[in-house]
Design an enzyme around this catalytic site. Structure first.
Site, PDB file in Angstrom:
ATOM      1  N   ASN A  21       0.878  -1.172   0.000  1.00 40.55           N
ATOM      2  CA  ASN A  21       0.000   0.000   0.000  1.00 40.55           C
ATOM      3  C   ASN A  21       0.913   1.219   0.000  1.00 40.55           C
ATOM      4  O   ASN A  21       1.462   1.596   1.032  1.00 40.55           O
ATOM      5  CB  ASN A  21      -0.908  -0.017   1.225  1.00 40.55           C
ATOM      6  CG  ASN A  21      -1.887   1.156   1.256  1.00 40.55           C
ATOM      7  OD1 ASN A  21      -1.803   2.065   0.443  1.00 40.55           O
ATOM      8  ND2 ASN A  21      -2.792   1.139   2.212  1.00 40.55           N
ATOM      9  N   LYS A  28       3.294   0.902   3.140  1.00 43.08           N
ATOM     10  CA  LYS A  28       2.804  -0.055   4.113  1.00 43.08           C
ATOM     11  C   LYS A  28       2.837  -1.435   3.475  1.00 43.08           C
ATOM     12  O   LYS A  28       2.462  -1.591   2.313  1.00 43.08           O
ATOM     13  CB  LYS A  28       1.371   0.294   4.534  1.00 43.08           C
ATOM     14  CG  LYS A  28       0.810  -0.564   5.652  1.00 43.08           C
ATOM     15  CD  LYS A  28      -0.600  -0.107   6.018  1.00 43.08           C
ATOM     16  CE  LYS A  28      -1.184  -0.971   7.132  1.00 43.08           C
ATOM     17  NZ  LYS A  28      -2.579  -0.571   7.468  1.00 43.08           N
ATOM     18  N   ARG A 100      -2.515  -2.247  -3.468  1.00 42.95           N
ATOM     19  CA  ARG A 100      -3.710  -1.423  -3.310  1.00 42.95           C
ATOM     20  C   ARG A 100      -3.595  -0.249  -4.277  1.00 42.95           C
ATOM     21  O   ARG A 100      -2.620   0.499  -4.260  1.00 42.95           O
ATOM     22  CB  ARG A 100      -3.827  -0.894  -1.888  1.00 42.95           C
ATOM     23  CG  ARG A 100      -5.035   0.026  -1.695  1.00 42.95           C
ATOM     24  CD  ARG A 100      -4.898   0.870  -0.457  1.00 42.95           C
ATOM     25  NE  ARG A 100      -6.060   1.733  -0.283  1.00 42.95           N
ATOM     26  CZ  ARG A 100      -5.987   2.977   0.193  1.00 42.95           C
ATOM     27  NH1 ARG A 100      -4.827   3.507   0.507  1.00 42.95           N
ATOM     28  NH2 ARG A 100      -7.091   3.695   0.339  1.00 42.95           N
ATOM     29  N   HIS A 189     -12.843   2.842  -0.057  1.00 46.29           N
ATOM     30  CA  HIS A 189     -12.847   1.877   1.051  1.00 46.29           C
ATOM     31  C   HIS A 189     -13.525   0.563   0.651  1.00 46.29           C
ATOM     32  O   HIS A 189     -14.026  -0.174   1.506  1.00 46.29           O
ATOM     33  CB  HIS A 189     -13.570   2.427   2.297  1.00 46.29           C
ATOM     34  CG  HIS A 189     -12.895   3.584   2.956  1.00 46.29           C
ATOM     35  ND1 HIS A 189     -13.594   4.646   3.496  1.00 46.29           N
ATOM     36  CD2 HIS A 189     -11.587   3.871   3.153  1.00 46.29           C
ATOM     37  CE1 HIS A 189     -12.737   5.515   4.007  1.00 46.29           C
ATOM     38  NE2 HIS A 189     -11.506   5.061   3.808  1.00 46.29           N
ATOM     39  N   LEU A 218     -15.162   4.042   9.768  1.00 46.19           N
ATOM     40  CA  LEU A 218     -14.914   5.320  10.424  1.00 46.19           C
ATOM     41  C   LEU A 218     -13.474   5.398  10.904  1.00 46.19           C
ATOM     42  O   LEU A 218     -13.058   4.634  11.777  1.00 46.19           O
ATOM     43  CB  LEU A 218     -15.868   5.505  11.613  1.00 46.19           C
ATOM     44  CG  LEU A 218     -17.366   5.276  11.332  1.00 46.19           C
ATOM     45  CD1 LEU A 218     -18.173   5.476  12.589  1.00 46.19           C
ATOM     46  CD2 LEU A 218     -17.845   6.187  10.210  1.00 46.19           C
ATOM     47  N   GLY A 219     -12.718   6.303  10.311  1.00 45.50           N
ATOM     48  CA  GLY A 219     -11.339   6.542  10.716  1.00 45.50           C
ATOM     49  C   GLY A 219     -11.022   7.992  10.417  1.00 45.50           C
ATOM     50  O   GLY A 219     -11.887   8.863  10.526  1.00 45.50           O
ATOM     51  N   ARG A 250     -11.298  16.371   6.440  1.00 42.27           N
ATOM     52  CA  ARG A 250     -12.127  16.699   5.283  1.00 42.27           C
ATOM     53  C   ARG A 250     -13.505  17.139   5.746  1.00 42.27           C
ATOM     54  O   ARG A 250     -14.073  16.555   6.677  1.00 42.27           O
ATOM     55  CB  ARG A 250     -12.257  15.503   4.345  1.00 42.27           C
ATOM     56  CG  ARG A 250     -10.940  14.987   3.791  1.00 42.27           C
ATOM     57  CD  ARG A 250     -11.166  13.731   2.968  1.00 42.27           C
ATOM     58  NE  ARG A 250      -9.912  13.058   2.672  1.00 42.27           N
ATOM     59  CZ  ARG A 250      -9.763  11.737   2.636  1.00 42.27           C
ATOM     60  NH1 ARG A 250     -10.805  10.941   2.866  1.00 42.27           N
ATOM     61  NH2 ARG A 250      -8.591  11.205   2.356  1.00 42.27           N
ATOM     62  N   ARG A 294      -9.463  10.146  19.435  1.00 48.36           N
ATOM     63  CA  ARG A 294      -9.086   9.863  20.823  1.00 48.36           C
ATOM     64  C   ARG A 294      -8.792  11.149  21.586  1.00 48.36           C
ATOM     65  O   ARG A 294      -9.224  11.325  22.738  1.00 48.36           O
ATOM     66  CB  ARG A 294      -7.873   8.935  20.847  1.00 48.36           C
ATOM     67  CG  ARG A 294      -8.140   7.556  20.270  1.00 48.36           C
ATOM     68  CD  ARG A 294      -6.852   6.815  19.968  1.00 48.36           C
ATOM     69  NE  ARG A 294      -6.082   7.489  18.922  1.00 48.36           N
ATOM     70  CZ  ARG A 294      -4.980   6.996  18.366  1.00 48.36           C
ATOM     71  NH1 ARG A 294      -4.520   5.832  18.771  1.00 48.36           N
ATOM     72  NH2 ARG A 294      -4.338   7.669  17.427  1.00 48.36           N
ATOM     73  N   GLY A 341     -10.634   2.647  12.381  1.00 49.86           N
ATOM     74  CA  GLY A 341     -10.016   2.977  13.665  1.00 49.86           C
ATOM     75  C   GLY A 341     -10.979   3.520  14.700  1.00 49.86           C
ATOM     76  O   GLY A 341     -10.937   3.115  15.879  1.00 49.86           O
ATOM     77  N   GLY A 343     -14.485   3.431  14.358  1.00 54.37           N
ATOM     78  CA  GLY A 343     -15.610   2.504  14.439  1.00 54.37           C
ATOM     79  C   GLY A 343     -15.317   1.282  15.291  1.00 54.37           C
ATOM     80  O   GLY A 343     -16.195   0.777  15.997  1.00 54.37           O
ATOM     81  N   GLU A 344     -14.084   0.812  15.248  1.00 48.12           N
ATOM     82  CA  GLU A 344     -13.718  -0.381  16.015  1.00 48.12           C
ATOM     83  C   GLU A 344     -13.415  -0.077  17.479  1.00 48.12           C
ATOM     84  O   GLU A 344     -13.556  -0.956  18.338  1.00 48.12           O
ATOM     85  CB  GLU A 344     -12.482  -1.045  15.390  1.00 48.12           C
ATOM     86  CG  GLU A 344     -12.724  -1.617  14.004  1.00 48.12           C
ATOM     87  CD  GLU A 344     -11.434  -2.061  13.336  1.00 48.12           C
ATOM     88  OE1 GLU A 344     -10.451  -2.365  14.046  1.00 48.12           O
ATOM     89  OE2 GLU A 344     -11.391  -2.095  12.086  1.00 48.12           O
ATOM     90  N   GLU A 395      -8.110  -5.094   5.229  1.00 45.88           N
ATOM     91  CA  GLU A 395      -8.030  -4.843   3.794  1.00 45.88           C
ATOM     92  C   GLU A 395      -6.868  -5.595   3.155  1.00 45.88           C
ATOM     93  O   GLU A 395      -6.942  -6.023   1.996  1.00 45.88           O
ATOM     94  CB  GLU A 395      -7.892  -3.342   3.545  1.00 45.88           C
ATOM     95  CG  GLU A 395      -9.118  -2.548   3.994  1.00 45.88           C
ATOM     96  CD  GLU A 395      -8.904  -1.050   3.951  1.00 45.88           C
ATOM     97  OE1 GLU A 395      -9.117  -0.470   2.877  1.00 45.88           O
ATOM     98  OE2 GLU A 395      -8.529  -0.476   4.991  1.00 45.88           O
TER      99      GLU A 395
END
Length: 412
Positions: A21, A28, A100, A189, A218-219, A250, A294, A341, A343-344, A395
């Site tokens: 990625n 990554k 990716r 996504h 959601l991240g 954004r 966070r 990130g 959402g989890e 992913e």
């Protein structure tokens, strides 16, 4: 140019797939067994093109960091990665490289073996994803040098959404702009939404093709997708990842008149507007504090920070409103999925969203919601509610699995 079959004769599933990625200043990577999803090695090369360039390799739960030598570029990072793989005896296990690629336009709805023609198409599609596709191409070309005897596969973020009907992807603009220039909604996504939908289908003990779901990724980037009979039929992101709900930096959906006002009355250039809506807005812009959920939750809960509270409240409302609007695409609904990130990991965000979805018969088990974080997955709904899952996305596994399937089919 006709696609050539990969040189290896054995099925791709017998080995491992190196998933790449590639961003403009990072790479990554993960080495994954496509059948089981087992990750043999993973890591990140970051701060490329600067003297701070480094590569972090994670193996067996332990991380090692290496400073990159000059030139501090993608090719150097991949050369160091190859050295590490060789030292660990893992190169022989690599069957293919799965990349990716963010934007595949309308041309690509499936994983694709990379040829010169495909590279050219990815380059041409850079006009729709100027920050992403060029970086993806850099990674492809670097891997072709580092792994010259291995097949390279492109897996596109937009592919899963190619099942959307015209009513979902055509903008209210002259139709000629779509026909001549491809101006339409594409969505992103896709690999994440596809993965968590498959996991939810397993929880329902139903084929994916019989499942009707809403997935919220959601991240720092966020998108909501409605999945009907296993296929994406609408999604919140558009021609670019800037459309939809508000995100980390954004703004999401915006009255276009604001752009004219900024340019004509406040002295903004087009470049200023682009920076504003993509890098200075969203949670960061509203809170004036951070784009990190966070940090904002801590500021809200511990310091009663008014703008952090406002930013998170808007964030959750816009997501809930989008989820509710997708009931127009379905005649039945099996459940809601949270992933990504935020959402989890944020039980507060999930609670705030779901309490605004009572009309859709969603409610959360408070204790189960609090317990399902940091990689844990499960149904966090009450017994009387529709299912509501937290599912950790993967992913990289999707890219490995789809690359292996493509290559196995090609060698038959």
């Amino acid at each position: 140019m006709t696609q050539q079959k990969p040189q290896r004769k054995e099925p791709a599933s017998t080995g491992a797939i190196l998933v790449i990625n590639c961003g403009s200043s990072s790479v990554k990577f993960s080495l994954i067994k496509p059948l089981s999803g087992e990750t043999l090695l993973s890591g990140l090369a970051e701060c490329l093109h600067t003297p701070d360039a480094k590569i972090i390799v994670k193996l067996n739960g332990e991380k090692q960091t290496y400073k990159l030598p000059e030139p501090f570029n993608h090719q150097t990072a991949l050369s160091v990665l190859v050295e590490q793989l060789q030292q660990l005896g893992l190169v022989k296990d690599i069957t293919a490289i799965g990349h990716r690629v963010v934007h595949g336009g309308e041309q690509y709805s499936q994983p694709t073996l990379i040829t010169e023609d495909v590279e050219q198409a990815i380059s041409q599609l850079a006009k729709l994803a100027p920050l992403h596709n060029p970086a993806n191409l850099i990674g492809i070309k670097a891997c072709q040098q580092a792994f010259e005897n291995l097949p390279q596969v492109a897996v596109f973020d937009t592919a899963f959404h190619q099942s959307m009907p015209e009513k979902a992807y055509i903008y209210g603009l002259p139709y000629s702009l779509y026909k001549a220039h491809g101006i339409r909604r594409y969505g992103f996504h896709g690999t994440s939404h596809y993965f968590v939908a498959k996991q939810a289908a397993e929880q329902l003990n139903k084929p994916l093709e019989q499942c009707n779901l809403i997935s919220a990724h959601l991240g720092n980037g966020c998108s909501v997708t409605v999945i009907k009979n296993g296929e994406s039929v609408d999604t919140s992101m558009g021609m670019t990842p800037g459309e939809g709900v508000i995100m980390g930096t954004r703004c999401g959906d915006l009255d276009t008149g604001i752009i004219f006002h900024l340019v004509e009355n406040l002295g903004y250039s087009i470049g200023d507007v682009d920076k504003l809506v993509n890098k200075e807005s969203g949670l960061l812009g509203v809170s004036g504090l951070s784009n990190d959920g966070r940090t904002l939750e801590n500021a809200m809960l511990e310091d009663n920070h008014a703008q952090a509270t406002l930013a998170l409240t808007i964030f959750c409302y816009r997501i809930a409103k989008t989820i509710a609007s997708y009931s127009a695409s379905l005649t039945q609904l099996d459940g809601l999925i949270f992933t990504g990130g935020i959402g989890e990991n944020s039980n507060w965000v999930r609670t705030e969203i779901v309490k605004q979805l009572a009309l859709l018969n969603f409610s959360l088990d408070e204790e189960q919601n609090k317990a399902t974080r940091f990689g844990a997955s499960g149904n966090i709904a009450t017994k009387d509610s529709r299912a509501c899952w937290v599912i950790a996305t993967n992913e990289e596994w999707v890219i490995a699995e789809q690359s292996a399937q493509l290559l196995t089919n090609l060698v038959k």
